[in-house]
Design an enzyme around this catalytic site. Sequence first.
Site, PDB file in Angstrom:
ATOM      1  N   LYS A   1       0.822  -1.213   0.000  1.00  0.00           N
ATOM      2  CA  LYS A   1       0.000   0.000   0.000  1.00  0.00           C
ATOM      3  C   LYS A   1       0.867   1.279   0.000  1.00  0.00           C
ATOM      4  O   LYS A   1       2.073   1.199   0.215  1.00  0.00           O
ATOM      5  CB  LYS A   1      -0.968  -0.032   1.195  1.00  0.00           C
ATOM      6  CG  LYS A   1      -1.944  -1.249   1.128  1.00  0.00           C
ATOM      7  CD  LYS A   1      -2.977  -1.083   0.076  1.00  0.00           C
ATOM      8  CE  LYS A   1      -3.826  -2.260  -0.344  1.00  0.00           C
ATOM      9  NZ  LYS A   1      -4.281  -3.300   0.487  1.00  0.00           N
TER      10      LYS A   1
HETATM   11  C1  LIG Z   1      -5.462  -4.369   0.823  1.00  0.00           C
HETATM   12  C2  LIG Z   1      -6.940  -4.227   0.823  1.00  0.00           C
HETATM   13  C3  LIG Z   1      -7.724  -4.635   1.909  1.00  0.00           C
HETATM   14  C4  LIG Z   1      -7.163  -5.375   3.066  1.00  0.00           C
HETATM   15  O1  LIG Z   1      -6.139  -4.717   3.684  1.00  0.00           O
HETATM   16  P1  LIG Z   1      -5.297  -5.494   4.814  1.00  0.00           P
HETATM   17  O2  LIG Z   1      -4.604  -4.400   5.556  1.00  0.00           O
HETATM   18  O3  LIG Z   1      -4.347  -6.381   4.077  1.00  0.00           O
HETATM   19  O4  LIG Z   1      -6.244  -6.248   5.637  1.00  0.00           O
HETATM   20  C5  LIG Z   1      -9.081  -4.393   1.871  1.00  0.00           C
HETATM   21  N1  LIG Z   1      -9.661  -3.789   0.819  1.00  0.00           N
HETATM   22  C6  LIG Z   1      -8.945  -3.412  -0.256  1.00  0.00           C
HETATM   23  C7  LIG Z   1      -9.645  -2.736  -1.382  1.00  0.00           C
HETATM   24  C8  LIG Z   1      -7.568  -3.635  -0.292  1.00  0.00           C
HETATM   25  O5  LIG Z   1      -6.859  -3.290  -1.365  1.00  0.00           O
END
Ligand SMILES: *Cc1c(COP(=O)(O)O)cnc(C)c1O
Length: 386
Positions: A185
Amino acid sequence: MRSEFLSFSPPCLSEQEITAVTEVLREGAWLSSGPRTKLFEENFKKTVGAPSALALNSATAGLHLGMLVHGVGPGDEVLTTPLTFCATANVVEHVGGTVTMADIDPETLLINPAEIEKKLTPKTKVISPVHYAGHPCDMKTINALAEANGSFVVEDAAHCMPSKIGGDWVGASDNLTSFSFYATKNMTTGEGGMLTGKTEWVDRARVLALHGMSRAAWNRFAKGASWKYDVPAPGYKYNMTDIAAAMGLVQLSRLDELFERRMTIVELYKKELGASPYLQILKTLPGYQTSWHLFLIQLNLETLKITRDEFIEQLQAANIGCSVHYKPIHLMSYYAEKYGWTPESFPNATRAYERMISIPLSSKMTPQDAADVVEAIQTICKKNAR
Ligand SMILES: *Cc1c(COP(=O)(O)O)cnc(C)c1O
């Protein structure tokens, strides 16, 4: 062609993150949620202008807590988009709710409020929009639809940071909003998340995030504190560690720098790929700031002799890492079988899926990396033109 493989989305870390994490270990006082987690919550809250903020071990945890706080259970519907990561829908299943979905706009790939309006029912307890690729959804319309229907809104902001609607950051509203700091991210803590929203709801989530205990370790282990606590509800183990928070504090302080670096790559891609007859890039709307978490190309398949999957194979053969965001929820076997969905159930999401490729994008990339990606894409397009 590049001689070295270009990774799709590596983290952009500096000596500062390494020093910050090392300090936590050298102090050896608080490894789990402690002073750094508190400070990270404070700083994040200030940055986005949130009413309250709760640091968690994932965005999935935040979305799950959102369902629990709003009391979603059997018989309740949660309305979301088909074009999202599975976690957005999975958390609805975890609490025994029913997933309903509204198709996307073909140009922004965001959930379409006109489709939301058609899919709302008296059972819709929560609308869960996803700020896809970091481009905020039309929250003014979605909030109004929710209010008129008596529904809550839980925003999936996993792709955001920094995303804004007008001058307001995503995360500034009362809606429970879940951010991700997963390794790929825009800002990362390895694994981690932040839940923002109305204080009363975030406080409730805070108790559920730590076993349902009335007082956190933070309040029990400090000098002079009482060991006593109650468990008013069986909670979960979703808290962030101070090791992760130390990284998060640095990444947050570097957010402007990280975004600027990301935008250099985005502008280069836009300039070089924006006019290609073989593909389309994502449309962005005026009045919104997207975090550009993803840079998507959508192939004009009519102009090419190869499929999307073959295109990806050729990119990988050219040492360019890439990905697809996402295989839509209605095409995942669990959801297709449970809800009887077919590719035609959400035609815009299906169509987008068949032609989308996420190309490398990270604050760590150099302009030369981006130029290599552009060259590989242009070469593949020319070689396979119809
Ligand atoms: C990455 C992601 C999640 C989950 O995030 P985590 O921190 O890995 O639990 C949820 N929704 C979307 C759209 C994502 O890209």
